[in-house]
Design a protein around this motif. Structure first.
Motif, PDB file in Angstrom:
ATOM      1  N   ALA A 145      -6.282  -0.885 -24.884  1.00 20.65           N
ATOM      2  CA  ALA A 145      -6.482   0.061 -25.842  1.00 20.65           C
ATOM      3  C   ALA A 145      -7.024  -0.972 -26.606  1.00 20.65           C
ATOM      4  O   ALA A 145      -8.022  -0.864 -27.984  1.00 20.65           O
ATOM      5  N   HIS A 192     -14.673   2.041 -36.989  1.00 20.16           N
ATOM      6  CA  HIS A 192     -14.576   3.339 -36.732  1.00 20.16           C
ATOM      7  C   HIS A 192     -15.894   3.467 -35.554  1.00 20.16           C
ATOM      8  O   HIS A 192     -15.816   4.173 -34.658  1.00 20.16           O
ATOM      9  N   GLU A 207      -3.314   3.780 -32.623  1.00 18.30           N
ATOM     10  CA  GLU A 207      -2.936   4.546 -32.350  1.00 18.30           C
ATOM     11  C   GLU A 207      -3.544   5.988 -33.168  1.00 18.30           C
ATOM     12  O   GLU A 207      -4.647   6.619 -33.254  1.00 18.30           O
ATOM     13  N   LEU A 235     -15.946   8.399 -26.204  1.00 19.15           N
ATOM     14  CA  LEU A 235     -15.779  10.276 -26.450  1.00 19.15           C
ATOM     15  C   LEU A 235     -17.559  10.743 -26.553  1.00 19.15           C
ATOM     16  O   LEU A 235     -17.752  11.895 -25.900  1.00 19.15           O
ATOM     17  N   LEU A 237      -3.243   7.537 -24.667  1.00 14.16           N
ATOM     18  CA  LEU A 237      -4.438   7.535 -25.720  1.00 14.16           C
ATOM     19  C   LEU A 237      -6.010   8.112 -24.417  1.00 14.16           C
ATOM     20  O   LEU A 237      -6.374   8.395 -24.864  1.00 14.16           O
ATOM     21  N   VAL A 238      -5.762   6.538 -24.812  1.00 11.20           N
ATOM     22  CA  VAL A 238      -7.308   5.874 -23.545  1.00 11.20           C
ATOM     23  C   VAL A 238      -6.960   6.259 -22.059  1.00 11.20           C
ATOM     24  O   VAL A 238      -8.150   6.842 -21.757  1.00 11.20           O
ATOM     25  N   PHE A 267     -14.208   2.819 -28.102  1.00  6.22           N
ATOM     26  CA  PHE A 267     -13.480   4.182 -27.778  1.00  6.22           C
ATOM     27  C   PHE A 267     -14.528   5.684 -28.687  1.00  6.22           C
ATOM     28  O   PHE A 267     -14.473   6.136 -27.541  1.00  6.22           O
ATOM     29  N   ALA A 268     -15.280   5.256 -29.576  1.00  6.36           N
ATOM     30  CA  ALA A 268     -16.133   6.867 -29.624  1.00  6.36           C
ATOM     31  C   ALA A 268     -17.367   6.138 -28.623  1.00  6.36           C
ATOM     32  O   ALA A 268     -17.379   7.679 -29.348  1.00  6.36           O
ATOM     33  N   PHE A 280      -3.815  15.873 -26.799  1.00  3.17           N
ATOM     34  CA  PHE A 280      -4.240  14.817 -26.960  1.00  3.17           C
ATOM     35  C   PHE A 280      -5.480  15.076 -26.373  1.00  3.17           C
ATOM     36  O   PHE A 280      -6.372  15.849 -26.189  1.00  3.17           O
ATOM     37  N   GLU A 317      -0.593   3.923 -26.607  1.00  2.94           N
ATOM     38  CA  GLU A 317      -1.557   3.679 -26.619  1.00  2.94           C
ATOM     39  C   GLU A 317      -2.547   3.532 -25.526  1.00  2.94           C
ATOM     40  O   GLU A 317      -4.216   4.502 -25.464  1.00  2.94           O
ATOM     41  N   ALA A 320     -10.817   8.599 -33.700  1.00  2.00           N
ATOM     42  CA  ALA A 320     -12.159   8.860 -33.561  1.00  2.00           C
ATOM     43  C   ALA A 320     -12.361  10.255 -32.380  1.00  2.00           C
ATOM     44  O   ALA A 320     -13.296  10.946 -31.925  1.00  2.00           O
ATOM     45  N   LEU A 351       1.007  13.187 -28.898  1.00  2.00           N
ATOM     46  CA  LEU A 351       1.078  13.187 -27.144  1.00  2.00           C
ATOM     47  C   LEU A 351       2.597  14.176 -26.795  1.00  2.00           C
ATOM     48  O   LEU A 351       1.984  13.321 -25.775  1.00  2.00           O
ATOM     49  N   TRP A 404     -10.743  -1.064 -26.299  1.00  2.00           N
ATOM     50  CA  TRP A 404     -11.428   0.070 -26.668  1.00  2.00           C
ATOM     51  C   TRP A 404     -11.408  -0.133 -28.345  1.00  2.00           C
ATOM     52  O   TRP A 404     -13.101   0.168 -28.702  1.00  2.00           O
ATOM     53  N   LEU A 405     -10.899  -0.694 -29.356  1.00  2.00           N
ATOM     54  CA  LEU A 405     -10.467  -0.284 -30.016  1.00  2.00           C
ATOM     55  C   LEU A 405     -11.838  -1.996 -30.895  1.00  2.00           C
ATOM     56  O   LEU A 405     -11.867  -1.620 -32.360  1.00  2.00           O
ATOM     57  N   GLN A 462     -15.219  13.279 -33.673  1.00  2.00           N
ATOM     58  CA  GLN A 462     -15.951  14.078 -32.435  1.00  2.00           C
ATOM     59  C   GLN A 462     -15.097  15.700 -32.557  1.00  2.00           C
ATOM     60  O   GLN A 462     -17.016  15.905 -32.314  1.00  2.00           O
ATOM     61  N   ASN A 518     -16.470   1.831 -33.396  1.00  2.00           N
ATOM     62  CA  ASN A 518     -15.799   1.024 -31.707  1.00  2.00           C
ATOM     63  C   ASN A 518     -16.207   1.454 -30.236  1.00  2.00           C
ATOM     64  O   ASN A 518     -16.524   2.544 -30.517  1.00  2.00           O
ATOM     65  N   LEU A 526      -6.268   4.788 -34.977  1.00  2.00           N
ATOM     66  CA  LEU A 526      -7.849   4.136 -34.579  1.00  2.00           C
ATOM     67  C   LEU A 526      -8.279   5.869 -33.494  1.00  2.00           C
ATOM     68  O   LEU A 526      -9.500   6.133 -33.834  1.00  2.00           O
ATOM     69  N   LEU A 527      -7.770   5.574 -32.919  1.00  2.00           N
ATOM     70  CA  LEU A 527      -7.332   5.734 -31.201  1.00  2.00           C
ATOM     71  C   LEU A 527      -7.830   7.842 -31.496  1.00  2.00           C
ATOM     72  O   LEU A 527      -8.655   8.320 -31.505  1.00  2.00           O
TER      73      LEU A 527
END
Lengths: 163, 163
Positions: free
Chosen positions: B118, B138, A8, B146, B11-12, B142-143, A142, B8, A14, A122, B121-122, A18, B140, A10-11
């Motif tokens: 998730a 970081h 969580e 974004l 967030l994704v 997911f970055a 988020f 997770e 990221a 969240l 994604w990481l 940004q 990953n 790490l997400l």
């Protein structure tokens, strides 16, 4: 001993990275811009850079309220830069004033946003009621962060056209 | 019985939603644009819309490789739209070809991205080695998601200037 960072976190990190990348890019583009440069339009008849500086600043300032992070610093910019189009209100705030406010608003925002846990990101944002949020859990803080980051990118794509 | 969605996943999902919002917006802006409109420059002397259509398409196509989702569909666009600036290569692909490829690339991307958990994604993206990724978690997938979403917003901010 190594610390295991949660997925969580790490997400969220990221997304914060940004956002900050966009803010840093804006700092460079606006920070070094002279009065003459700030009067340039991004395309003929479109917004001037000074207006976009104020607009992005005002949107960032609304994030304190939308993310429920505390009192806003500059609600007085809404009339100039959110509710009115460029040149509709005169005079507008000076470049010096906007640049100084920009630094404070974004530095404080960075500090406050860093305090939120993934679970808090969240939670609902301020524009959705607790009742509606039960049915629409995607209307969370988020989503605001991601949306505002994209909004910043959108206008930075315009700002660079004056180079 | 209600299913509890993990933090997770929420967030994704927020990030995937932002990506798709950008793609849908691009669909509208480019999809209805005539040949004449696609020849317009976003500002005097800057990129034409047809070039930005190809550029955004080529970047999306690279995401299959960068996100390690399988074979790319159109590596042939790199020379026209990633390695060259507008007007440097002639002729470029036709608007009809680009629009058709756009739909396929983005629909398939949406399907493939929806399959990732998730945790996936990481995982590292393809531009970082396994060794470096240990030190730089970081970098990953997911970055990349974004970053590409912001890149899309950046250019859409330019495209709308032709309206």
């Amino acid at each position: 001993m190594e610390t295991q960072v949660s997925s969580e976190k790490l997400l969220v990190d990221a997304a914060l990275k940004q956002w900050q990348t966009g803010v840093d890019r804006a700092n460079k583009l606006f920070g070094g811009a002279s009065h003459e440069v700030l009067e340039r339009e991004v395309a003929p008849g479109k917004n001037r850079l000074i207006y976009l500086l104020g607009h992005l600043l005002a949107v960032s300032d609304t994030m304190y309220a939308t993310l429920r992070l505390g009192e806003r610093l500059h609600p007085e910019y809404d009339a100039m830069f959110l509710k009115s189009s460029d040149r509709a209100v005169t005079p507008i705030a000076s470049a010096e004033e906007l640049k100084a406010a920009w630094v404070v608003v974004h530095e404080r925002l960075q500090v406050e946003m860093a305090k939120l846990s993934a679970a808090e990101w969240l939670e609902r944002h301020a524009s959705v009621s607790e009742e509606d949020f039960v049915k629409e859990p995607h209307r969370n803080r988020f989503a605001i962060l991601l949306g505002r980051t994209n909004h910043l990118s959108y206008h930075l794509g315009q700002v660079v056209l004056t180079k």
